[in-house]
Design an enzyme around this catalytic site. Structure first.
Site, short mmCIF file in Angstrom:
data_model
loop_
_atom_site.label_atom_id
_atom_site.label_comp_id
_atom_site.label_asym_id
_atom_site.label_seq_id
_atom_site.Cartn_x
_atom_site.Cartn_y
_atom_site.Cartn_z
N GLU A 296 19.04 52.73 25.52
CA GLU A 296 20.26 53.28 26.15
C GLU A 296 20.80 54.45 25.30
O GLU A 296 21.16 55.51 25.83
CB GLU A 296 21.34 52.20 26.27
N SER B 90 16.69 41.69 22.22
CA SER B 90 17.85 42.04 23.05
C SER B 90 19.04 42.37 22.16
O SER B 90 19.48 41.54 21.35
CB SER B 90 18.18 40.86 23.98
#
Ligand code: F3S
Length: 275
Positions: free
Chosen positions: A126, A214
Site C-alpha cells: 500500500e 499481514s
C-alpha cells in the site's frame, strides 16, 4: 478457562470486497493473476489458487494474453497500473476505496506543492503504491527523519495505529512551517486495535490469529504483547495444551485478513481445552 473473542475479528470490508471481485472475475475470465497474494493469509491464497487466481511477484512473469489482472485491496503503483493497461490485460481494480482515497490525497498534496510524508511501513505494498501518486515528491517517514521541506503533507498508511501517527507528527512539526494532515487511518483497523486492547487488559494471555505477513495482524500482536503475554499464530496446529498451563482467561483477536472460519477453529480448540 474463560475465552473472550473480539467482535470485529475477521475480514474487513476491503478484503471481503477484493475476494468477491476476484472470484467474480475468475468465474468469467477463467485465469486471473494478482501482483503478490490477494490477501495476507496463506490458507485463503491457496484456496484462491485452486479457483484460478494466481499470485505473481512480477508482472513480467506473465507472458499470456487474454488474462485478467486483479489489483489487490492494497492498491498498486500508478506506473505498474499503466504498464498493465499497455499490455492490454483486463483489469479488475479491487483497491479498497479507503486506500484509493489515501492515494487521491497524496496526489492532491503533491499537486498543491506539499512534500508528502507517508507514515507507514516502507515495504508494504500500500505504501509503495501511495508513494507513486506523489510522482517523486514523497518519502516514507523514519525515526528521527530530518525534514528539509517547510511545507509538508502527511498521509498515514490505512492500517497504522494512531500512536505511531502522533509520534511522527510530533517529530515533524518542529521542523516545518506548514503541515497538512489527512487522516486516512481506517476505522476497521482502529476498531480491531481498541477491542483487542480492552480484552487484553482483562485476560491472562492473548492469541492473535492471522498471517505473519499481514501488517495489521502483526501490529495487533505487537500492541497486545505490550500488555500481556501474546501468541501470534496462523493456524490451530501451532497450539498445544502446555501453552495454557495456569491460564484462567484468554483473549482472541484477529487481523483484517483473517477468515472467520480460522478464528472459529481456534475458539473451538480453546473451548475443548477448557472443558
Ligand atoms: Fe480497506 Fe480498511 Fe480493510 S483500508 S482493506 S477496509 S483495513
Amino acid at each position: 478457562m474463560k475465552i473472550y473473542c473480539t467482535q470485529h475479528a475477521g475480514f474487513c470490508f476491503g478484503v471481503k470486497r477484493a475476494i468477491k471481485m476476484a472470484i467474480r472475475a475468475v468465474e468469467k475470465e477463467k485465469k486471473s493473476f494478482s501482483l503478490g497474494p490477494l490477501i495476507h493469509n496463506q490458507g485463503v491464497v491457496e484456496e484462491l489458487k485452486k479457483r484460478g487466481i494466481i499470485p505473481v511477484s512480477d508482472i513480467n512473469e506473465i507472458d499470456e494474453k487474454d488474462i485478467c489482472f486483479i489489483i489487490r485491496s492494497h492498491g498498486i503503483h500508478p506506473e505498474i497500473l499503466e504498464d498493465l493497461k499497455n499490455r492490454n490485460f483486463k483489469i479488475v481494480d479491487a483497491t479498497c476505496p479507503k486506500v484509493r482515497r489515501a492515494q487521491r490525497y497524496v496526489e492532491k498534496l503533491s499537486g498543491e506543492g506539499y512534500f508528502v510524508i507517508i507514515v507507514g511501513e516502507k515495504d508494504h505494498p500500500e505504501v509503495k503504491g501511495l508513494l507513486g501518486y506523489a510522482r517523486g515528491n514523497a518519502q516514507v517517514y523514519y525515526e528521527n527523519m530530518e525534514v528539509k521541506y517547510k511545507k509538508v503533507g502527511i498521509v498515514p498508511q490505512t492500517t497504522l495505529d494512531i500512536e505511531h501517527l502522533n509520534g511522527a507528527i510530533s517529530k515533524i512539526i518542529p521542523q516545518v512551517i506548514e503541515m497538512k494532515i489527512y487522516n486516512t487511518i481506517c476505522n476497521e483497523t482502529t476498531l480491531r486495535i481498541q477491542e483487542a486492547l480492552e480484552i487484553a487488559q482483562k485476560v491472562d494471555l492473548m492469541i492473535v490469529v492471522g498471517g505473519k505477513n499481514s501488517a495489521n495482524t502483526t501490529r495487533l500482536y505487537q500492541i497486545c504483547k505490550k500488555l500481556k503475554p501474546t501468541y501470534h499464530i496462523e493456524s490451530v496446529r501451532e497450539l498445544s495444551p502446555d501453552m495454557f498451563k495456569g491460564i484462567k482467561s484468554i483473549g482472541l483477536a484477529a487481523g483484517a485478513s483473517t477468515p472467520k472460519e480460522q478464528i472459529k477453529e481456534i475458539e473451538r480448540y480453546l473451548k475443548k481445552l477448557s472443558c
